[in-house]
Scaffold this active site. Structure first.
Site, PDB file in Angstrom:
ATOM      1  N   ARG A   1      49.075  27.045  59.397  1.00 46.39           N
ATOM      2  CA  ARG A   1      48.303  25.856  59.799  1.00 46.39           C
ATOM      3  C   ARG A   1      48.468  25.521  61.282  1.00 46.39           C
ATOM      4  O   ARG A   1      48.476  24.355  61.676  1.00 46.39           O
ATOM      5  CB  ARG A   1      48.704  24.632  58.983  1.00 46.39           C
ATOM      6  CG  ARG A   1      48.177  24.507  57.617  1.00 46.39           C
ATOM      7  CD  ARG A   1      46.719  24.821  57.406  1.00 46.39           C
ATOM      8  NE  ARG A   1      46.573  25.083  56.014  1.00 46.39           N
ATOM      9  CZ  ARG A   1      46.758  26.294  55.475  1.00 46.39           C
ATOM     10  NH1 ARG A   1      46.969  27.348  56.255  1.00 46.39           N
ATOM     11  NH2 ARG A   1      46.688  26.478  54.191  1.00 46.39           N
TER      12      ARG A   1
ATOM     13  N   SER B   1      44.445  17.989  52.912  1.00 41.91           N
ATOM     14  CA  SER B   1      45.885  17.735  52.801  1.00 41.91           C
ATOM     15  C   SER B   1      46.345  16.924  54.005  1.00 41.91           C
ATOM     16  O   SER B   1      46.055  17.306  55.135  1.00 41.91           O
ATOM     17  CB  SER B   1      46.656  19.055  52.777  1.00 41.91           C
ATOM     18  OG  SER B   1      46.240  19.816  51.679  1.00 41.91           O
TER      19      SER B   1
ATOM     20  N   GLU C   1      48.942  17.059  58.867  1.00 45.14           N
ATOM     21  CA  GLU C   1      48.116  18.252  59.121  1.00 45.14           C
ATOM     22  C   GLU C   1      46.896  17.936  60.002  1.00 45.14           C
ATOM     23  O   GLU C   1      46.580  18.705  60.897  1.00 45.14           O
ATOM     24  CB  GLU C   1      47.657  18.854  57.779  1.00 45.14           C
ATOM     25  CG  GLU C   1      46.864  20.131  57.979  1.00 45.14           C
ATOM     26  CD  GLU C   1      46.339  20.719  56.683  1.00 45.14           C
ATOM     27  OE1 GLU C   1      47.152  21.035  55.804  1.00 45.14           O
ATOM     28  OE2 GLU C   1      45.117  20.861  56.566  1.00 45.14           O
TER      29      GLU C   1
HETATM   30  C1  LIG Z   1      38.137  17.741  51.062  1.00 43.23           C
HETATM   31  C2  LIG Z   1      38.815  18.558  52.138  1.00 43.23           C
HETATM   32  C3  LIG Z   1      39.434  19.765  51.818  1.00 43.23           C
HETATM   33  C4  LIG Z   1      40.062  20.531  52.804  1.00 43.23           C
HETATM   34  N1  LIG Z   1      40.670  21.700  52.451  1.00 43.23           N
HETATM   35  C5  LIG Z   1      41.269  22.466  53.403  1.00 43.23           C
HETATM   36  C6  LIG Z   1      41.905  23.702  53.043  1.00 43.23           C
HETATM   37  O1  LIG Z   1      41.914  24.112  51.889  1.00 43.23           O
HETATM   38  N2  LIG Z   1      42.516  24.416  54.017  1.00 43.23           N
HETATM   39  C7  LIG Z   1      42.518  24.005  55.321  1.00 43.23           C
HETATM   40  O2  LIG Z   1      43.085  24.717  56.165  1.00 43.23           O
HETATM   41  N3  LIG Z   1      41.914  22.847  55.698  1.00 43.23           N
HETATM   42  C8  LIG Z   1      41.294  22.079  54.769  1.00 43.23           C
HETATM   43  N4  LIG Z   1      40.691  20.895  55.125  1.00 43.23           N
HETATM   44  C9  LIG Z   1      40.740  20.458  56.530  1.00 43.23           C
HETATM   45  C10 LIG Z   1      39.470  20.820  57.338  1.00 43.23           C
HETATM   46  O3  LIG Z   1      38.359  20.977  56.509  1.00 43.23           O
HETATM   47  C11 LIG Z   1      39.634  22.094  58.161  1.00 43.23           C
HETATM   48  O4  LIG Z   1      40.718  21.980  59.036  1.00 43.23           O
HETATM   49  C12 LIG Z   1      38.361  22.399  58.981  1.00 43.23           C
HETATM   50  O5  LIG Z   1      38.478  23.658  59.598  1.00 43.23           O
HETATM   51  C13 LIG Z   1      38.057  21.353  60.045  1.00 43.23           C
HETATM   52  O6  LIG Z   1      36.762  21.636  60.546  1.00 43.23           O
HETATM   53  P1  LIG Z   1      35.897  20.524  61.249  1.00 43.23           P
HETATM   54  O7  LIG Z   1      34.707  21.208  61.829  1.00 43.23           O
HETATM   55  O8  LIG Z   1      35.633  19.420  60.305  1.00 43.23           O
HETATM   56  O9  LIG Z   1      36.877  20.067  62.407  1.00 43.23           O
HETATM   57  P2  LIG Z   1      37.068  18.601  63.001  1.00 43.23           P
HETATM   58  O10 LIG Z   1      37.744  17.745  61.987  1.00 43.23           O
HETATM   59  O11 LIG Z   1      35.800  18.098  63.585  1.00 43.23           O
HETATM   60  O12 LIG Z   1      38.108  18.916  64.167  1.00 43.23           O
HETATM   61  C14 LIG Z   1      39.414  19.346  63.867  1.00 43.23           C
HETATM   62  C15 LIG Z   1      40.132  19.734  65.170  1.00 43.23           C
HETATM   63  O13 LIG Z   1      39.498  20.871  65.739  1.00 43.23           O
HETATM   64  C16 LIG Z   1      39.002  20.553  67.044  1.00 43.23           C
HETATM   65  N5  LIG Z   1      37.736  21.279  67.210  1.00 43.23           N
HETATM   66  C17 LIG Z   1      36.642  21.213  66.411  1.00 43.23           C
HETATM   67  N6  LIG Z   1      35.699  22.070  66.862  1.00 43.23           N
HETATM   68  C18 LIG Z   1      36.202  22.664  67.963  1.00 43.23           C
HETATM   69  C19 LIG Z   1      35.716  23.638  68.879  1.00 43.23           C
HETATM   70  N7  LIG Z   1      34.494  24.180  68.767  1.00 43.23           N
HETATM   71  N8  LIG Z   1      36.534  24.026  69.900  1.00 43.23           N
HETATM   72  C20 LIG Z   1      37.766  23.501  70.043  1.00 43.23           C
HETATM   73  N9  LIG Z   1      38.272  22.565  69.222  1.00 43.23           N
HETATM   74  C21 LIG Z   1      37.505  22.162  68.184  1.00 43.23           C
HETATM   75  C22 LIG Z   1      38.844  19.052  67.061  1.00 43.23           C
HETATM   76  O14 LIG Z   1      38.871  18.532  68.369  1.00 43.23           O
HETATM   77  C23 LIG Z   1      40.046  18.644  66.236  1.00 43.23           C
HETATM   78  O15 LIG Z   1      41.216  18.703  67.004  1.00 43.23           O
HETATM   79  C24 LIG Z   1      40.059  20.098  54.156  1.00 43.23           C
HETATM   80  C25 LIG Z   1      39.436  18.878  54.471  1.00 43.23           C
HETATM   81  C26 LIG Z   1      38.807  18.123  53.475  1.00 43.23           C
HETATM   82  C27 LIG Z   1      38.134  16.830  53.843  1.00 43.23           C
END
Ligand SMILES: Cc1cc2nc3c(=O)[nH]c(=O)nc-3n(C[C@H](O)[C@H](O)[C@H](O)COP(=O)(O)OP(=O)(O)OC[C@H]3O[C@@H](n4cnc5c(N)ncnc54)[C@H](O)[C@@H]3O)c2cc1C
Length: 346
Positions: free
Chosen positions: A160, A239, A338
């Site tokens: 992670r 998480s 996380e």
């Molecule tokens: C219901 C649920 C289930 C989930 N299950 C999992 C799981 O099983 N495993 C897991 O690992 N995660 C899980 N997550 C967490 C999350 O979905 C992941 O971490 C996902 O990759 C985040 O993507 P996002 O586009 O929503 O990022 P955001 O939440 O928009 O951003 C997350 C971080 O990444 C940065 N970021 C976003 N895009 C870029 C970019 N293009 N360049 C540089 N930085 C960037 C942001 O600034 C921030 O720091 C879950 C979340 C939810 C709500």
């Protein structure tokens, strides 16, 4: 003013001082360059599924990454390199490669958010993580104001975490990610007990990629871990805490405090990973804890903190602190959050 609560899966977060949505890579780079030149803080926003944003909002430029594009290229050994623009919806990408009988991402079905965020925390689930299949990440480097390609070995991937999250947070804007997938209708080996039993296979066996995707989606839905407007338990950031990685000595202390067996998984380098959910439950915080408060633990999954409607970020963090402090008092282990915390600390 754009309210960030509308852009986070928690439905929390105050206004952005400036909000820009970009749908082309050149526009994304220009927006970051302009904010950097003006000395404005920048928040890159994907699906907002791993963000906890302050009730006060963000005092700078929020750049909503909506770039699109997926390219396929033949790679060595009959494999396929799939290059995905940062703004592509992650689960759409997984669904497409599974439908095309490409193996490698099927266990990562149902994770919300956009492709560009997957390398940030080395997204993982059900025994696999993106680091296993990412060959390269193309970035805009805010320090040098240049684009470059960082190969897998340079990404500092660990559980992670990555270079992008830990060593140099904020330096790189992910533009595109390349995944090397096998041309195979059979999945990667199934490495997660619950998934193996859902699929009726032994651990380490393979199954059809579509079967694995369906199995993962079923398990995730039972846990409230797929976004579903009809399921308030999915209004989370996934998480909230990572599973602590402990030395054997630290593990022995936890086991002594628990006065019984504590589940553990090998984490390499003579260390073990202990499920944060187990620690939280055994410290007295069960599913649904916090109800009828508006911020509470999901009724389906101890690791997810949810906004049951009308919560605030302050309230959610107060609950998270209570849980962290309770686990520390019970087991001497400090849980780490996380999600990315924006304008707030735990
Ligand atoms: C219901 C649920 C289930 C989930 N299950 C999992 C799981 O099983 N495993 C897991 O690992 N995660 C899980 N997550 C967490 C999350 O979905 C992941 O971490 C996902 O990759 C985040 O993507 P996002 O586009 O929503 O990022 P955001 O939440 O928009 O951003 C997350 C971080 O990444 C940065 N970021 C976003 N895009 C870029 C970019 N293009 N360049 C540089 N930085 C960037 C942001 O600034 C921030 O720091 C879950 C979340 C939810 C709500």
């Amino acid at each position: 003013m754009t309210d960030l609560a509308d852009y986070t899966t928690l439905g929390l977060g105050g206004p952005a001082k400036t909000f820009v949505a970009v749908s082309a890579e050149a526009g994304l780079i220009d927006a970051v360059r302009a904010a950097d030149a003006a000395g404005e803080p920048v928040l890159l926003l994907g699906g907002g599924s791993n963000l906890v944003v302050a009730d006060d909002g963000f005092p700078g430029t929020v750049i909503f990454v909506a770039t699109r594009g997926v390219g396929y290229a033949a790679a060595a050994g009959g494999q396929v390199d799939v290059t995905v623009a940062a703004g592509e919806d992650w689960d759409d990408v997984v669904a497409a490669v599974v439908a095309g009988e490409l193996a490698g991402l099927e266990c990562l079905s149902g994770i919300p958010g956009r492709a560009g965020a997957t390398p940030i925390q080395n997204v993982g689930a059900y025994g696999h993580e993106v680091a296993e299949v990412i060959t390269a990440v193309r970035v805009y480097d805010r320090l040098t104001a240049q684009t470059r390609v960082i190969p897998n070995e340079g990404c500092g991937f660990s559980y992670r975490s990555s270079l992008f999250k830990a060593a140099e947070p904020g330096r790189y804007v992910v533009l595109a990610v390349t995944f090397r997938l096998a041309r195979d209708s059979r999945s990667m080996p199934v490495e997660y007990t619950e998934l193996a039993s859902e699929l009726g296979v032994q651990m380490g066996e393979r199954a059809g990629v579509s079967d694995v995707r369906s199995g993962v989606l079923k398990i995730r839905a039972r846990k409230g871990m797929v976004l579903n407007p009809g399921d308030p338990d999915s209004r989370s950031a996934g998480s909230f805490f990572t599973n602590p990685v402990l030395s054997l000595e630290q593990y022995a202390q936890v086991a002594a405090a628990a006065a019984g067996p504590v589940p553990r998984f090998d984490a390499g380098d003579g260390r073990v990973k202990v499920p944060a959910a187990w620690l939280i439950e055994h410290a007295g915080f069960g599913k649904g804890y916090g109800a009828p408060g508006r911020a509470r633990i999901s009724s389906k999954h101890t690791l997810a903190l949810i906004n049951a409607g009308g919560a605030t970020t302050a309230g959610l963090l107060a609950l998270a602190r209570e849980i962290r402090d309770g686990v520390r008092a019970a087991f001497g282990v400090t849980l780490e959050p996380e999600p990315t915390l924006v304008g707030v600390t735990l």
